[in-house]
Design a protein around this motif. Sequence first.
Motif, PDB file in Angstrom:
ATOM      1  N   GLN A 238     -29.065  92.674 -37.347  1.00  0.00           N
ATOM      2  CA  GLN A 238     -30.311  93.357 -37.729  1.00  0.00           C
ATOM      3  C   GLN A 238     -31.495  92.813 -36.939  1.00  0.00           C
ATOM      4  O   GLN A 238     -32.345  93.569 -36.461  1.00  0.00           O
ATOM      5  CB  GLN A 238     -30.566  93.172 -39.228  1.00  0.00           C
ATOM      6  CG  GLN A 238     -29.874  94.240 -40.054  1.00  0.00           C
ATOM      7  CD  GLN A 238     -29.741  93.846 -41.515  1.00  0.00           C
ATOM      8  OE1 GLN A 238     -30.312  92.854 -41.942  1.00  0.00           O
ATOM      9  NE2 GLN A 238     -28.974  94.617 -42.248  1.00  0.00           N
ATOM     10  N   THR A 239     -31.552  91.493 -36.797  1.00  0.00           N
ATOM     11  CA  THR A 239     -32.643  90.883 -36.023  1.00  0.00           C
ATOM     12  C   THR A 239     -32.597  91.381 -34.584  1.00  0.00           C
ATOM     13  O   THR A 239     -33.629  91.725 -33.989  1.00  0.00           O
ATOM     14  CB  THR A 239     -32.493  89.338 -36.037  1.00  0.00           C
ATOM     15  OG1 THR A 239     -32.263  88.928 -37.369  1.00  0.00           O
ATOM     16  CG2 THR A 239     -33.699  88.646 -35.468  1.00  0.00           C
ATOM     17  N   LEU A 240     -31.409  91.433 -34.010  1.00  0.00           N
ATOM     18  CA  LEU A 240     -31.265  91.890 -32.623  1.00  0.00           C
ATOM     19  C   LEU A 240     -31.712  93.354 -32.502  1.00  0.00           C
ATOM     20  O   LEU A 240     -32.421  93.722 -31.563  1.00  0.00           O
ATOM     21  CB  LEU A 240     -29.807  91.720 -32.170  1.00  0.00           C
ATOM     22  CG  LEU A 240     -29.489  92.057 -30.719  1.00  0.00           C
ATOM     23  CD1 LEU A 240     -30.322  91.216 -29.762  1.00  0.00           C
ATOM     24  CD2 LEU A 240     -28.009  91.838 -30.420  1.00  0.00           C
ATOM     25  N   ARG A 241     -31.304  94.189 -33.465  1.00  0.00           N
ATOM     26  CA  ARG A 241     -31.703  95.610 -33.445  1.00  0.00           C
ATOM     27  C   ARG A 241     -33.224  95.752 -33.500  1.00  0.00           C
ATOM     28  O   ARG A 241     -33.803  96.557 -32.770  1.00  0.00           O
ATOM     29  CB  ARG A 241     -31.079  96.354 -34.631  1.00  0.00           C
ATOM     30  CG  ARG A 241     -29.580  96.538 -34.517  1.00  0.00           C
ATOM     31  CD  ARG A 241     -29.122  97.790 -35.259  1.00  0.00           C
ATOM     32  NE  ARG A 241     -27.709  98.047 -35.044  1.00  0.00           N
ATOM     33  CZ  ARG A 241     -27.214  98.590 -33.948  1.00  0.00           C
ATOM     34  NH1 ARG A 241     -28.004  98.928 -32.969  1.00  0.00           N
ATOM     35  NH2 ARG A 241     -25.914  98.787 -33.828  1.00  0.00           N
ATOM     36  N   LEU A 242     -33.819  94.931 -34.343  1.00  0.00           N
ATOM     37  CA  LEU A 242     -35.267  94.964 -34.516  1.00  0.00           C
ATOM     38  C   LEU A 242     -35.970  94.552 -33.216  1.00  0.00           C
ATOM     39  O   LEU A 242     -36.870  95.223 -32.713  1.00  0.00           O
ATOM     40  CB  LEU A 242     -35.629  94.001 -35.649  1.00  0.00           C
ATOM     41  CG  LEU A 242     -36.830  94.369 -36.495  1.00  0.00           C
ATOM     42  CD1 LEU A 242     -36.531  95.632 -37.309  1.00  0.00           C
ATOM     43  CD2 LEU A 242     -37.167  93.217 -37.451  1.00  0.00           C
ATOM     44  N   ARG A 243     -35.523  93.430 -32.669  1.00  0.00           N
ATOM     45  CA  ARG A 243     -36.177  92.903 -31.458  1.00  0.00           C
ATOM     46  C   ARG A 243     -35.963  93.804 -30.248  1.00  0.00           C
ATOM     47  O   ARG A 243     -36.793  93.884 -29.361  1.00  0.00           O
ATOM     48  CB  ARG A 243     -35.647  91.498 -31.162  1.00  0.00           C
ATOM     49  CG  ARG A 243     -36.132  90.482 -32.159  1.00  0.00           C
ATOM     50  CD  ARG A 243     -35.763  89.089 -31.721  1.00  0.00           C
ATOM     51  NE  ARG A 243     -36.042  88.131 -32.752  1.00  0.00           N
ATOM     52  CZ  ARG A 243     -35.556  86.899 -32.771  1.00  0.00           C
ATOM     53  NH1 ARG A 243     -34.754  86.492 -31.808  1.00  0.00           N
ATOM     54  NH2 ARG A 243     -35.856  86.069 -33.736  1.00  0.00           N
ATOM     55  N   LYS A 244     -34.786  94.440 -30.187  1.00  0.00           N
ATOM     56  CA  LYS A 244     -34.475  95.304 -29.040  1.00  0.00           C
ATOM     57  C   LYS A 244     -34.967  96.731 -29.246  1.00  0.00           C
ATOM     58  O   LYS A 244     -34.791  97.574 -28.370  1.00  0.00           O
ATOM     59  CB  LYS A 244     -32.952  95.336 -28.810  1.00  0.00           C
ATOM     60  CG  LYS A 244     -32.369  94.154 -28.088  1.00  0.00           C
ATOM     61  CD  LYS A 244     -32.779  94.080 -26.627  1.00  0.00           C
ATOM     62  CE  LYS A 244     -32.196  95.198 -25.782  1.00  0.00           C
ATOM     63  NZ  LYS A 244     -32.836  95.282 -24.464  1.00  0.00           N
ATOM     64  N   HIS A 245     -35.548  97.011 -30.405  1.00  0.00           N
ATOM     65  CA  HIS A 245     -35.939  98.386 -30.780  1.00  0.00           C
ATOM     66  C   HIS A 245     -34.755  99.329 -30.617  1.00  0.00           C
ATOM     67  O   HIS A 245     -34.847 100.375 -29.990  1.00  0.00           O
ATOM     68  CB  HIS A 245     -37.134  98.875 -29.924  1.00  0.00           C
ATOM     69  CG  HIS A 245     -38.293  97.943 -29.982  1.00  0.00           C
ATOM     70  ND1 HIS A 245     -39.056  97.763 -31.124  1.00  0.00           N
ATOM     71  CD2 HIS A 245     -38.799  97.077 -29.067  1.00  0.00           C
ATOM     72  CE1 HIS A 245     -39.985  96.868 -30.888  1.00  0.00           C
ATOM     73  NE2 HIS A 245     -39.852  96.424 -29.654  1.00  0.00           N
ATOM     74  N   ARG A 246     -33.650  98.917 -31.146  1.00  0.00           N
ATOM     75  CA  ARG A 246     -32.439  99.713 -31.025  1.00  0.00           C
ATOM     76  C   ARG A 246     -31.837  99.888 -32.425  1.00  0.00           C
ATOM     77  O   ARG A 246     -30.910  99.159 -32.793  1.00  0.00           O
ATOM     78  CB  ARG A 246     -31.452  98.958 -30.121  1.00  0.00           C
ATOM     79  CG  ARG A 246     -30.685  99.852 -29.193  1.00  0.00           C
ATOM     80  CD  ARG A 246     -29.495  99.082 -28.685  1.00  0.00           C
ATOM     81  NE  ARG A 246     -29.448  99.088 -27.248  1.00  0.00           N
ATOM     82  CZ  ARG A 246     -28.325  98.889 -26.569  1.00  0.00           C
ATOM     83  NH1 ARG A 246     -27.196  98.642 -27.194  1.00  0.00           N
ATOM     84  NH2 ARG A 246     -28.335  98.898 -25.263  1.00  0.00           N
ATOM     85  N   PRO A 247     -32.382 100.806 -33.200  1.00  0.00           N
ATOM     86  CA  PRO A 247     -31.965 100.897 -34.604  1.00  0.00           C
ATOM     87  C   PRO A 247     -30.512 101.334 -34.794  1.00  0.00           C
ATOM     88  O   PRO A 247     -29.894 100.971 -35.795  1.00  0.00           O
ATOM     89  CB  PRO A 247     -32.927 101.929 -35.203  1.00  0.00           C
ATOM     90  CG  PRO A 247     -33.490 102.664 -34.047  1.00  0.00           C
ATOM     91  CD  PRO A 247     -33.457 101.754 -32.866  1.00  0.00           C
ATOM     92  N   ALA A 248     -29.964 102.138 -33.890  1.00  0.00           N
ATOM     93  CA  ALA A 248     -28.630 102.680 -34.160  1.00  0.00           C
ATOM     94  C   ALA A 248     -27.664 102.633 -32.974  1.00  0.00           C
ATOM     95  O   ALA A 248     -26.452 102.654 -33.166  1.00  0.00           O
ATOM     96  CB  ALA A 248     -28.769 104.118 -34.628  1.00  0.00           C
ATOM     97  N   LYS A 249     -28.181 102.565 -31.763  1.00  0.00           N
ATOM     98  CA  LYS A 249     -27.313 102.648 -30.580  1.00  0.00           C
ATOM     99  C   LYS A 249     -26.305 101.481 -30.569  1.00  0.00           C
ATOM    100  O   LYS A 249     -26.685 100.339 -30.877  1.00  0.00           O
ATOM    101  CB  LYS A 249     -28.197 102.576 -29.330  1.00  0.00           C
ATOM    102  CG  LYS A 249     -27.557 103.108 -28.074  1.00  0.00           C
ATOM    103  CD  LYS A 249     -28.591 103.123 -26.969  1.00  0.00           C
ATOM    104  CE  LYS A 249     -27.941 103.106 -25.623  1.00  0.00           C
ATOM    105  NZ  LYS A 249     -28.890 102.838 -24.566  1.00  0.00           N
ATOM    106  N   PRO A 250     -25.029 101.758 -30.246  1.00  0.00           N
ATOM    107  CA  PRO A 250     -24.033 100.671 -30.309  1.00  0.00           C
ATOM    108  C   PRO A 250     -24.309  99.539 -29.324  1.00  0.00           C
ATOM    109  O   PRO A 250     -24.867  99.747 -28.250  1.00  0.00           O
ATOM    110  CB  PRO A 250     -22.714 101.365 -29.934  1.00  0.00           C
ATOM    111  CG  PRO A 250     -22.981 102.807 -29.886  1.00  0.00           C
ATOM    112  CD  PRO A 250     -24.449 103.020 -29.795  1.00  0.00           C
ATOM    113  N   PHE A 251     -23.899  98.349 -29.710  1.00  0.00           N
ATOM    114  CA  PHE A 251     -23.898  97.192 -28.804  1.00  0.00           C
ATOM    115  C   PHE A 251     -22.466  96.993 -28.304  1.00  0.00           C
ATOM    116  O   PHE A 251     -21.512  97.399 -28.970  1.00  0.00           O
ATOM    117  CB  PHE A 251     -24.313  95.918 -29.561  1.00  0.00           C
ATOM    118  CG  PHE A 251     -25.761  95.876 -29.953  1.00  0.00           C
ATOM    119  CD1 PHE A 251     -26.766  96.021 -29.004  1.00  0.00           C
ATOM    120  CD2 PHE A 251     -26.133  95.656 -31.264  1.00  0.00           C
ATOM    121  CE1 PHE A 251     -28.102  95.963 -29.368  1.00  0.00           C
ATOM    122  CE2 PHE A 251     -27.464  95.598 -31.633  1.00  0.00           C
ATOM    123  CZ  PHE A 251     -28.452  95.760 -30.681  1.00  0.00           C
TER     124      PHE A 251
END
Length: 292
Positions: A238-251
């Motif tokens: 969640q922290t990574l999604r927030l910081r990367k502005h990537r709410p849903a795109k797969p990693f």
Amino acid sequence: MQTHHIHISGLVQGVGFRPFVYRLAIEMNINGWVCNSNDGVHIEFNATDTTAKDFYDRILYQAPRNAIIAKHTITKTCKKEFDSFTIHSSNNKNTPDLLITPDIAICDSCKKEILDIHNRRYMYPFTTCLNCGPRYSIINSLPYDRENTTMAQLTMCNHCLKEYNNIKNERHFSQTNTCPECSIPMYLFEAKGKSVSRNNIEILQLLDKSLKEGKIVAVKGIGGYLLLCDATNAKAIQTLRLRKHRPAKPFALLYKDMDMVCNDVILSPVEQIALQEKSAPIVLCRVKVEIF
Ligand SMILES: [Zn+2]
Ligand SMILES: [Zn+2]
């Protein structure tokens, strides 16, 4: 005996082609030379027509596993004298005509070495050989030789040099050869830029600890920065999604082996093959269960 010239192009550099030709020539008692050029590999040698054809056929049919031969010719050339077989220094006089070798994922034999406590490359993260390691990402210019890569400034230690010069060693003429003694330097910094460590082993241990604590680690690798975190830690993701502005795109996820992959995703036969390609590409797959 006559002098023959072989020219082979395609994906023939950074795959162990010159040491392979060299070994074959020694085995067949052939004198001459092999060299890299920016249009492929050139070989000149003395032999009877029959031996020359044998040599040519064996080069084509027993080529190193990562090589892709696109074009090949053998011609007779003006008579020359050779008293041994050598790997010549490269030349780049010709018009560039080469397939660039991709970065190749670590091979099974190198994996064994880094996990063997008695091996001098135990836990050494930059272990490579003729069959694996970075190629595309480190090439500055052609032909593929250490001085034309980003490794040019690193000097091999005596151990590595011995491997490099030993015809029987699997790192004979391996341009990416290093070991803990002549290591590629590693640095670890805090988020604000303060240096934490320059010791390889300590850095790996600290990274392991940080990932387990749910931290995000930026790794400056050969192809840019990778942001790493523990994929089983929902808060870290969640922290990574927030910081990367990537709410849903797969990693992209890193897995240890195919068994582990199969626990989480449904793989088609094509995807299975793709995942085990030597270049270890990122493959899009369907998840079995929704994960973060
Ligand atoms: Zn290897
Ligand atoms: Zn070394």
